[in-house]
Design a protein around this motif. Sequence first.
Motif, PDB file in Angstrom:
ATOM      1  N   VAL A 778       0.837  -1.201   0.000  1.00 33.83           N
ATOM      2  CA  VAL A 778       0.000   0.000   0.000  1.00 33.83           C
ATOM      3  C   VAL A 778       0.869   1.247   0.000  1.00 33.83           C
ATOM      4  O   VAL A 778       0.642   2.190  -0.774  1.00 33.83           O
ATOM      5  CB  VAL A 778      -0.949   0.009   1.230  1.00 33.83           C
ATOM      6  N   LEU A 779       1.902   1.250   0.843  1.00 33.30           N
ATOM      7  CA  LEU A 779       2.770   2.430   0.939  1.00 33.30           C
ATOM      8  C   LEU A 779       3.596   2.618  -0.334  1.00 33.30           C
ATOM      9  O   LEU A 779       3.797   3.746  -0.792  1.00 33.30           O
ATOM     10  CB  LEU A 779       3.691   2.310   2.156  1.00 33.30           C
ATOM     11  N   ASN A 780       4.089   1.528  -0.911  1.00 32.60           N
ATOM     12  CA  ASN A 780       4.873   1.641  -2.158  1.00 32.60           C
ATOM     13  C   ASN A 780       4.018   2.186  -3.294  1.00 32.60           C
ATOM     14  O   ASN A 780       4.487   2.988  -4.112  1.00 32.60           O
ATOM     15  CB  ASN A 780       5.468   0.277  -2.539  1.00 32.60           C
ATOM     16  N   ASN A 781       2.735   1.772  -3.320  1.00 30.08           N
ATOM     17  CA  ASN A 781       1.843   2.267  -4.373  1.00 30.08           C
ATOM     18  C   ASN A 781       1.562   3.764  -4.222  1.00 30.08           C
ATOM     19  O   ASN A 781       1.157   4.426  -5.186  1.00 30.08           O
ATOM     20  CB  ASN A 781       0.518   1.498  -4.344  1.00 30.08           C
ATOM     21  N   SER A 782       1.758   4.265  -3.004  1.00 28.02           N
ATOM     22  CA  SER A 782       1.500   5.690  -2.745  1.00 28.02           C
ATOM     23  C   SER A 782       2.757   6.421  -2.315  1.00 28.02           C
ATOM     24  O   SER A 782       2.694   7.446  -1.645  1.00 28.02           O
ATOM     25  CB  SER A 782       0.425   5.839  -1.654  1.00 28.02           C
ATOM     26  N   SER A 783       3.920   5.917  -2.712  1.00 24.46           N
ATOM     27  CA  SER A 783       5.181   6.523  -2.256  1.00 24.46           C
ATOM     28  C   SER A 783       5.323   7.967  -2.716  1.00 24.46           C
ATOM     29  O   SER A 783       5.884   8.797  -2.000  1.00 24.46           O
ATOM     30  CB  SER A 783       6.369   5.685  -2.747  1.00 24.46           C
TER      31      SER A 783
END
Length: 896
Positions: A778-783
């Motif tokens: 989730v965090l990588n997709n919204s980095s």
Amino acid sequence: MTENSKTQPQQLDKNYDPLKIEDKWYEFWEESHCFEADPAADGEPFSMVIPPPNVTGSLHMGHALNNIIQDILARYQRQQGRNVLWMPGTDHAGIATQNVVERQLAAEGLGRHDIGRDKFIERVWQWREESGGTILNQLKRLGSSCDWRRERFTMDEGLSKAVREVFVTLYEEGLIYQGDYIINWCPRCHTALSDLEVEFEEHDNGKLWDLEYPLADGGGSIIVSTTRPETMLGDTAVAVNGEDERYRHLVGKEVMLPLMDRRIPIIADEYVDREFGSGAVKITPAHDANDFEVGLRHKLEIIKIMDEKGSMNENAGAYVGLTREECRERVVADLQKLGLLPATKDYQHNVGHCYRCRTIIEPYLSNQWFVKIKPMADQALAAVREGKTRIIPKNWEKTYFNWMENIRDWCISRQIWWGHRIPAWYCDACGKMIVAREDPDCCPHCSSPNLRQETDVLDTWFSSGLWPFSTMGWPESTATLKKYYPTSVLVTGFDILFFWVARMMMMGLKCMDEVPFKDVYIHALVRDEHGHKMSKSRGNVIDPLIIIDKYGADALRFTLASSAAQGRDVSLSEARISGYRNFVNKLWNAARFTLMNLEDFSPDTVIEKSNLSLAERWISYRLNQTIGEVTVALDEYRFNDAAQALYQFTWHEFCDWYLELAKPDLFQNEDAGRRKTAQAVLYRTLDQIVRLLHPIMPFVCEEIWQTLPQVTGAPESIMQTVFPKVAAEFDDALAAHEMAQLMEVITAIRNIRGEMNLSPGQRLAAVISGTDEDTINVLNNSSDCIANLARLTSLTIAKNAVRPPQSAVGLAAGLEIFVPLAGLVDFAQEGARLAKELKKTEKEFAGVSNKLNNQKFLAKAPPEIIEKEQGKHQELSLKLEKLRVNIKTLEQVTES
């Protein structure tokens, strides 16, 4: 309704100026007939009658709260598609208005009797024409959306007809009668007052006198206790409790009434409280309500010793002509000389005052007109018990029941000139009385033209009690009455629950055979920030008109709405209003940003859910939740919950988060489809926000809505839009969960920046370490979002990432967040700064703590000073906690 074909956005001024727009939009709403009710139109009816302010009144904060709540309901229900009638008007306010005009005459060296009744009434009407509309014009400044075409006045022709119809009907049914009775008499206003028009105040400087009455047979004496020794001149008995063994042997004997040399009996009556004073009481039937009842039971003589001015009359013997106060002094002195005043004690008790002029009330025997109220009260009790009318908050039902169960007959006659004159005439020829709907030309009994009309007028609350149906045209069967009666809700303060609400319940059920309203919403008092009642003597009055000039009506409206919790008084300060003015500005600036990014946008754009980013899915979901929360809150009269839900969503989610998250898509991304979707979500969210906020903040929301591009066929005003509905397609709890993780991480990085005293513009690096693969994804997709909002030059997100040297650590969403600080912070200098600040704060904290532990300070200081010191104590405590956390963080960084 005129259609709005504006498809392109307009621009707002840089700064919001309420004075520039409020008059403009109010005039627009009136010209567009937005406030007008039409009984022939479609839509389920929703109706309210305004609690009619006194024609003498000017706007105060209680009026403001009451009318803001009503206006929120009216605007909200219009947006829900209801056919809304909000009926305005004013009350003739008998005693208050007469006093105003009498003061004008006094300034001219005249009294009302100098000019006569007819000329005096002319003067009152003249004053009403010149000044009587002041408060209604002031209500318009609040934004009140009443149907002003329908404005009523309790003395206008239609309402006067209704008053006469009700009076005559009740008289014909035996429910109105004349009788001698102890009434509450105001010696200053020269009129009777109902029980509800008497306001009790605690007198802590009162006295309780013990008076000694010698037995007529010379065999001793009896002590009676009283707070009103002057009334002894009218005593016709001494009463004891029949169960009191101290006095049982004296019952049936007589005493010699001191100062009057009159023999009066000693009687037994269960009314006497054995614990009060000596256990024996004097009975003055003409000057005490309880004594009057005792007198009737024992057939005692009734002797009036005062006249209508509160002066002693011929029955007072040597004291004739004295005022009641002078008489009290003389009686006490004379009894003392005779040795018949064995004791005088300090006594704290409640004393009744006239609600208008504050004069102490005199219980007075007088011939008055009464309503036999018990049969009507029983119906009104049953209506609430059976749920036909709800009282909200429910705890007020108990008070309502208690008062209605113990109600006395209602004294409805007033000895003043301004008001509805009682429709009764006396024939000088045959002595008969005529009560009629129309003025008679001659006596129906003997045909004599020599008729005199009753000089008394009706209690103001008699006409006010008919307000919900008389304003709609009763006794005629009008279209308005058929459509809008019973009304949906009455919004009122608890102080007139009995004065007015109970009377309307009784009259509505009697005349219409239906309750006058389905709900009664009772709001609390508006107090100052310290919880004190606002008063001129305290100097703590906040004038709503001054506030509107300074901050705008919307800021005042939102402040009062956000504070209007059920069952809790509103604590108001100018600082709080100023704070909500900042909220209006925040909304204004968010709208300006939105409009600047909608220049190439079409309002017909359809949002495809499959194209939404995480941030767009989240804001759409949170908007959905907010719509649901606000709708339920307004339906349940929880105005503070509705306001706070809107404040939280608008400021802390839409402005603080979503606008920042949307910026890259709006003006950095070259993907036209992405920009178009971002614009559509931004447009829809702002449009829904201003529709949601419109009932509470109508002026700024109209100004913003008018600048937004509109689809073809849109209404001409936000007042005519549909209130937002929950949209099932945006129900997305997963987006909310994922966005919460994102926000926690960004907040943790921002906190590290603050703890280490780094400037907001300082770019940082961050490493995020976790064990949960879904969270990492989730965090990588919204980095990009994280790097943008946390102002990062680099971001690493990985499972079990290694902590860099000299890095601060934060915890969020089950993750560790590392921010390397080498080269960014002088650790020794920062440590010294924090240590110095800690020492200074500890010293300040100790000083405030010592003050609050000092009993002398707590005993002598005003409550507001103590409250200020307590606030300072809490503030310093939080500061100490934060400094210690920052020092610990710095130590951890230097050790890593």
